[in-house]
Design an enzyme around this catalytic site. Structure first.
Site, PDB file in Angstrom:
ATOM      1  N   ARG A   8      62.655 -20.663 -27.845  1.00 13.23           N
ATOM      2  CA  ARG A   8      62.660 -21.398 -29.105  1.00 13.23           C
ATOM      3  C   ARG A   8      63.799 -20.823 -29.939  1.00 13.23           C
ATOM      4  O   ARG A   8      63.809 -19.635 -30.250  1.00 13.23           O
ATOM      5  CB  ARG A   8      61.331 -21.240 -29.851  1.00 13.23           C
ATOM      6  CG  ARG A   8      60.175 -21.955 -29.192  1.00 13.23           C
ATOM      7  CD  ARG A   8      58.851 -21.597 -29.832  1.00 13.23           C
ATOM      8  NE  ARG A   8      58.756 -22.013 -31.223  1.00 13.23           N
ATOM      9  CZ  ARG A   8      58.169 -23.156 -31.621  1.00 13.23           C
ATOM     10  NH1 ARG A   8      57.659 -23.988 -30.725  1.00 13.23           N
ATOM     11  NH2 ARG A   8      58.080 -23.459 -32.894  1.00 13.23           N
ATOM     12  N   HIS A  35      62.602 -31.275 -29.479  1.00 20.29           N
ATOM     13  CA  HIS A  35      61.323 -30.564 -29.354  1.00 20.29           C
ATOM     14  C   HIS A  35      60.526 -31.226 -28.220  1.00 20.29           C
ATOM     15  O   HIS A  35      59.458 -31.815 -28.434  1.00 20.29           O
ATOM     16  CB  HIS A  35      60.572 -30.666 -30.674  1.00 20.29           C
ATOM     17  CG  HIS A  35      59.515 -29.627 -30.870  1.00 20.29           C
ATOM     18  ND1 HIS A  35      59.098 -28.793 -29.847  1.00 20.29           N
ATOM     19  CD2 HIS A  35      58.778 -29.286 -31.965  1.00 20.29           C
ATOM     20  CE1 HIS A  35      58.162 -27.984 -30.316  1.00 20.29           C
ATOM     21  NE2 HIS A  35      57.945 -28.266 -31.587  1.00 20.29           N
ATOM     22  N   GLN A  38      56.606 -30.496 -27.493  1.00 21.34           N
ATOM     23  CA  GLN A  38      55.709 -31.116 -28.458  1.00 21.34           C
ATOM     24  C   GLN A  38      55.519 -32.597 -28.153  1.00 21.34           C
ATOM     25  O   GLN A  38      54.406 -33.122 -28.183  1.00 21.34           O
ATOM     26  CB  GLN A  38      56.259 -30.944 -29.872  1.00 21.34           C
ATOM     27  CG  GLN A  38      55.458 -31.666 -30.951  1.00 21.34           C
ATOM     28  CD  GLN A  38      54.069 -31.103 -31.129  1.00 21.34           C
ATOM     29  OE1 GLN A  38      53.902 -29.896 -31.310  1.00 21.34           O
ATOM     30  NE2 GLN A  38      53.052 -31.956 -31.062  1.00 21.34           N
ATOM     31  N   ASP A 127      56.519 -35.763 -40.104  1.00 22.70           N
ATOM     32  CA  ASP A 127      56.768 -34.318 -40.005  1.00 22.70           C
ATOM     33  C   ASP A 127      57.101 -33.815 -41.399  1.00 22.70           C
ATOM     34  O   ASP A 127      57.394 -34.607 -42.312  1.00 22.70           O
ATOM     35  CB  ASP A 127      57.933 -34.053 -39.034  1.00 22.70           C
ATOM     36  CG  ASP A 127      58.032 -32.592 -38.612  1.00 22.70           C
ATOM     37  OD1 ASP A 127      57.136 -31.797 -38.964  1.00 22.70           O
ATOM     38  OD2 ASP A 127      59.015 -32.233 -37.937  1.00 22.70           O
ATOM     39  N   CYS A 167      52.883 -32.982 -35.943  1.00 25.94           N
ATOM     40  CA  CYS A 167      53.020 -31.791 -35.095  1.00 25.94           C
ATOM     41  C   CYS A 167      52.503 -30.520 -35.771  1.00 25.94           C
ATOM     42  O   CYS A 167      52.392 -29.491 -35.115  1.00 25.94           O
ATOM     43  CB  CYS A 167      54.470 -31.624 -34.650  1.00 25.94           C
ATOM     44  SG  CYS A 167      55.658 -31.414 -35.999  1.00 25.94           S
ATOM     45  N   ARG A 195      48.970 -29.598 -26.743  1.00 23.34           N
ATOM     46  CA  ARG A 195      50.111 -28.705 -26.518  1.00 23.34           C
ATOM     47  C   ARG A 195      49.814 -27.767 -25.355  1.00 23.34           C
ATOM     48  O   ARG A 195      50.681 -27.500 -24.516  1.00 23.34           O
ATOM     49  CB  ARG A 195      50.411 -27.874 -27.781  1.00 23.34           C
ATOM     50  CG  ARG A 195      51.167 -28.596 -28.871  1.00 23.34           C
ATOM     51  CD  ARG A 195      52.538 -29.079 -28.411  1.00 23.34           C
ATOM     52  NE  ARG A 195      53.383 -27.994 -27.949  1.00 23.34           N
ATOM     53  CZ  ARG A 195      54.168 -27.278 -28.739  1.00 23.34           C
ATOM     54  NH1 ARG A 195      54.218 -27.512 -30.028  1.00 23.34           N
ATOM     55  NH2 ARG A 195      54.928 -26.320 -28.232  1.00 23.34           N
TER      56      ARG A 195
END
Length: 212
Positions: A8, A35, A38, A127, A167, A195
Protein backbone atom coordinates in the site's frame (compact mmCIF):
# COMPACT_ATOMS: atom_id res chain seq x y z
CA UNK A 1 12.10 -15.53 2.13
CA UNK A 2 8.62 -14.43 1.01
CA UNK A 3 5.92 -15.96 -1.17
CA UNK A 4 4.31 -12.62 -2.02
CA UNK A 5 4.09 -8.96 -1.11
CA UNK A 6 1.05 -6.72 -0.71
CA UNK A 7 2.04 -3.07 -0.93
CA UNK A 8 0.00 0.00 0.00
CA UNK A 9 1.68 3.18 -1.16
CA UNK A 10 1.04 6.48 -2.91
CA UNK A 11 2.67 6.35 -6.34
CA UNK A 12 1.57 3.64 -8.77
CA UNK A 13 5.07 3.41 -10.22
CA UNK A 14 6.37 2.03 -6.91
CA UNK A 15 4.10 -1.01 -7.25
CA UNK A 16 5.01 -1.44 -10.91
CA UNK A 17 8.76 -1.23 -10.19
CA UNK A 18 8.44 -3.77 -7.40
CA UNK A 19 6.59 -6.11 -9.76
CA UNK A 20 9.16 -5.55 -12.52
CA UNK A 21 12.15 -6.44 -10.37
CA UNK A 22 10.49 -8.92 -8.02
CA UNK A 23 10.30 -12.66 -8.57
CA UNK A 24 7.18 -13.26 -6.45
CA UNK A 25 3.56 -12.07 -6.75
CA UNK A 26 3.12 -8.35 -6.00
CA UNK A 27 -0.39 -7.31 -4.92
CA UNK A 28 -1.54 -3.72 -5.20
CA UNK A 29 -3.14 -3.04 -1.83
CA UNK A 30 -3.75 0.62 -2.67
CA UNK A 31 -2.15 3.47 -4.60
CA UNK A 32 -3.20 6.99 -5.54
CA UNK A 33 -4.24 5.59 -8.92
CA UNK A 34 -6.24 2.51 -7.98
CA UNK A 35 -7.65 0.32 -5.22
CA UNK A 36 -8.27 -3.05 -6.93
CA UNK A 37 -8.54 -5.23 -3.83
CA UNK A 38 -11.31 -3.06 -2.42
CA UNK A 39 -13.24 -3.12 -5.68
CA UNK A 40 -13.06 -6.91 -5.89
CA UNK A 41 -14.80 -6.99 -2.51
CA UNK A 42 -17.32 -4.41 -3.75
CA UNK A 43 -18.20 -6.44 -6.83
CA UNK A 44 -18.50 -9.58 -4.72
CA UNK A 45 -20.96 -7.78 -2.44
CA UNK A 46 -23.10 -6.58 -5.32
CA UNK A 47 -23.22 -10.08 -6.75
CA UNK A 48 -24.20 -11.52 -3.37
CA UNK A 49 -27.08 -9.06 -2.97
CA UNK A 50 -28.23 -8.77 -6.58
CA UNK A 51 -27.36 -12.24 -7.89
CA UNK A 52 -25.49 -10.81 -10.89
CA UNK A 53 -23.27 -7.97 -12.11
CA UNK A 54 -23.83 -7.82 -15.84
CA UNK A 55 -26.60 -5.46 -16.83
CA UNK A 56 -26.69 -3.53 -13.55
CA UNK A 57 -26.10 0.22 -13.34
CA UNK A 58 -23.42 1.47 -10.97
CA UNK A 59 -23.20 5.09 -9.86
CA UNK A 60 -20.28 6.76 -8.07
CA UNK A 61 -20.64 10.16 -6.38
CA UNK A 62 -17.60 12.19 -5.30
CA UNK A 63 -13.89 12.50 -5.90
CA UNK A 64 -12.43 10.91 -9.02
CA UNK A 65 -9.88 9.13 -6.85
CA UNK A 66 -8.46 5.61 -6.73
CA UNK A 67 -11.88 4.20 -5.80
CA UNK A 68 -13.56 5.88 -8.76
CA UNK A 69 -10.79 4.69 -11.09
CA UNK A 70 -11.02 1.07 -9.99
CA UNK A 71 -14.82 1.03 -9.91
CA UNK A 72 -14.93 2.27 -13.49
CA UNK A 73 -12.56 -0.44 -14.69
CA UNK A 74 -14.07 -3.21 -12.55
CA UNK A 75 -17.67 -2.31 -13.33
CA UNK A 76 -17.13 -2.09 -17.08
CA UNK A 77 -15.15 -5.34 -17.16
CA UNK A 78 -18.08 -7.07 -15.45
CA UNK A 79 -20.64 -5.76 -17.93
CA UNK A 80 -22.10 -3.03 -15.76
CA UNK A 81 -23.11 0.45 -16.84
CA UNK A 82 -21.08 3.00 -14.88
CA UNK A 83 -21.94 6.64 -14.19
CA UNK A 84 -19.63 8.96 -12.24
CA UNK A 85 -20.43 12.42 -10.87
CA UNK A 86 -17.42 14.58 -9.94
CA UNK A 87 -16.98 18.35 -9.66
CA UNK A 88 -14.77 19.95 -12.31
CA UNK A 89 -11.11 19.51 -11.47
CA UNK A 90 -11.65 16.22 -9.64
CA UNK A 91 -12.17 13.85 -12.59
CA UNK A 92 -10.96 10.24 -12.70
CA UNK A 93 -7.49 9.58 -14.12
CA UNK A 94 -7.12 10.22 -17.89
CA UNK A 95 -5.83 6.66 -18.39
CA UNK A 96 -9.04 5.30 -16.87
CA UNK A 97 -11.23 7.60 -18.96
CA UNK A 98 -9.35 6.44 -22.06
CA UNK A 99 -9.98 2.81 -21.05
CA UNK A 100 -13.70 3.53 -20.63
CA UNK A 101 -13.86 5.19 -24.04
CA UNK A 102 -12.13 2.21 -25.65
CA UNK A 103 -14.75 -0.33 -24.58
CA UNK A 104 -16.75 -1.79 -27.48
CA UNK A 105 -20.15 -1.19 -25.86
CA UNK A 106 -19.76 2.28 -24.39
CA UNK A 107 -21.48 2.10 -21.01
CA UNK A 108 -19.75 4.93 -19.17
CA UNK A 109 -20.73 8.51 -18.43
CA UNK A 110 -18.95 11.29 -16.53
CA UNK A 111 -21.37 13.98 -15.36
CA UNK A 112 -21.31 16.99 -13.04
CA UNK A 113 -24.49 16.48 -11.03
CA UNK A 114 -25.11 13.63 -8.58
CA UNK A 115 -28.76 13.59 -9.64
CA UNK A 116 -27.89 12.76 -13.24
CA UNK A 117 -25.49 9.99 -12.19
CA UNK A 118 -27.91 8.43 -9.69
CA UNK A 119 -30.92 8.29 -12.00
CA UNK A 120 -31.82 4.63 -12.51
CA UNK A 121 -28.88 3.29 -10.49
CA UNK A 122 -28.90 -0.20 -8.98
CA UNK A 123 -25.97 0.54 -6.67
CA UNK A 124 -24.56 3.85 -5.42
CA UNK A 125 -20.96 4.26 -4.30
CA UNK A 126 -19.33 7.14 -2.51
CA UNK A 127 -16.07 7.85 -0.68
CA UNK A 128 -14.68 10.48 1.67
CA UNK A 129 -14.02 13.92 0.21
CA UNK A 130 -10.44 14.03 1.57
CA UNK A 131 -8.47 10.77 1.48
CA UNK A 132 -5.16 9.83 3.09
CA UNK A 133 -2.54 12.49 2.46
CA UNK A 134 -5.17 15.11 1.56
CA UNK A 135 -5.95 16.29 5.07
CA UNK A 136 -4.53 19.77 4.40
CA UNK A 137 -7.02 20.14 1.54
CA UNK A 138 -10.05 19.38 3.70
CA UNK A 139 -11.53 22.89 3.68
CA UNK A 140 -11.02 23.35 -0.06
CA UNK A 141 -12.47 19.95 -0.80
CA UNK A 142 -15.47 20.49 1.49
CA UNK A 143 -16.37 23.53 -0.61
CA UNK A 144 -15.77 21.74 -3.91
CA UNK A 145 -17.88 18.71 -2.95
CA UNK A 146 -20.77 20.55 -1.33
CA UNK A 147 -23.86 18.96 -2.84
CA UNK A 148 -22.06 15.72 -3.72
CA UNK A 149 -23.78 13.86 -0.92
CA UNK A 150 -25.65 10.57 -0.90
CA UNK A 151 -28.88 11.45 0.91
CA UNK A 152 -32.54 10.47 0.98
CA UNK A 153 -33.46 12.87 -1.82
CA UNK A 154 -30.77 11.45 -4.11
CA UNK A 155 -31.86 7.88 -3.37
CA UNK A 156 -35.39 8.61 -4.63
CA UNK A 157 -33.88 8.85 -8.13
CA UNK A 158 -32.41 5.35 -8.04
CA UNK A 159 -34.06 2.05 -8.93
CA UNK A 160 -36.13 0.23 -6.28
CA UNK A 161 -33.89 -1.89 -4.07
CA UNK A 162 -30.81 0.19 -4.88
CA UNK A 163 -27.75 -0.72 -2.81
CA UNK A 164 -25.34 1.74 -1.18
CA UNK A 165 -21.65 0.93 -0.80
CA UNK A 166 -18.83 2.77 0.99
CA UNK A 167 -15.24 1.58 1.43
CA UNK A 168 -15.14 3.12 4.95
CA UNK A 169 -14.49 4.90 7.17
CA UNK A 170 -17.48 7.11 6.39
CA UNK A 171 -17.82 10.76 7.40
CA UNK A 172 -21.51 10.94 8.20
CA UNK A 173 -23.01 14.27 7.29
CA UNK A 174 -20.44 14.85 4.55
CA UNK A 175 -20.37 12.40 1.62
CA UNK A 176 -23.26 10.36 3.09
CA UNK A 177 -25.98 11.13 5.61
CA UNK A 178 -26.38 9.11 8.77
CA UNK A 179 -29.89 8.15 7.66
CA UNK A 180 -28.78 6.62 4.37
CA UNK A 181 -25.81 4.92 6.00
CA UNK A 182 -27.98 3.28 8.65
CA UNK A 183 -30.60 2.23 6.11
CA UNK A 184 -27.91 0.42 4.10
CA UNK A 185 -25.60 -0.56 6.97
CA UNK A 186 -25.99 -4.31 6.33
CA UNK A 187 -24.85 -3.93 2.72
CA UNK A 188 -21.94 -1.71 3.74
CA UNK A 189 -20.82 -4.07 6.51
CA UNK A 190 -21.11 -7.04 4.14
CA UNK A 191 -18.82 -5.09 1.84
CA UNK A 192 -16.32 -4.63 4.67
CA UNK A 193 -16.44 -8.34 5.53
CA UNK A 194 -15.89 -9.27 1.91
CA UNK A 195 -12.50 -7.58 1.95
CA UNK A 196 -11.36 -10.69 3.82
CA UNK A 197 -12.91 -13.16 1.41
CA UNK A 198 -11.81 -11.33 -1.74
CA UNK A 199 -8.24 -11.11 -0.50
CA UNK A 200 -8.23 -14.78 0.48
CA UNK A 201 -9.18 -15.55 -3.13
CA UNK A 202 -6.29 -13.41 -4.39
CA UNK A 203 -3.84 -15.23 -2.11
CA UNK A 204 -5.23 -18.59 -3.17
CA UNK A 205 -4.91 -17.72 -6.86
CA UNK A 206 -1.38 -16.29 -6.61
CA UNK A 207 0.16 -18.44 -3.89
CA UNK A 208 -2.00 -21.54 -3.62
CA UNK A 209 -0.35 -24.82 -4.44
CA UNK A 210 -2.48 -25.47 -7.53
CA UNK A 211 -1.90 -21.97 -8.93
CA UNK A 212 1.89 -22.11 -9.10
Amino acid sequence: MLDGIMIRTFEQKEVEMLAEYGSIPIINGLTDLCHPCQVMADLLTIREHKGKLEGLTMCYIGDGNNMANSLIVGGLKCGMEVSVACPAGYDPDPQVLAFAASQPDFKFSLVRTPQEAAAGADVVFTDVWASMGQEEERAVRAAAFAGYQVNDRLMTLTNPGCMVQHCLPAHRGEEITAEVFEAHAQEIFDEAENRLHAQKAVLCLLMGGDAR
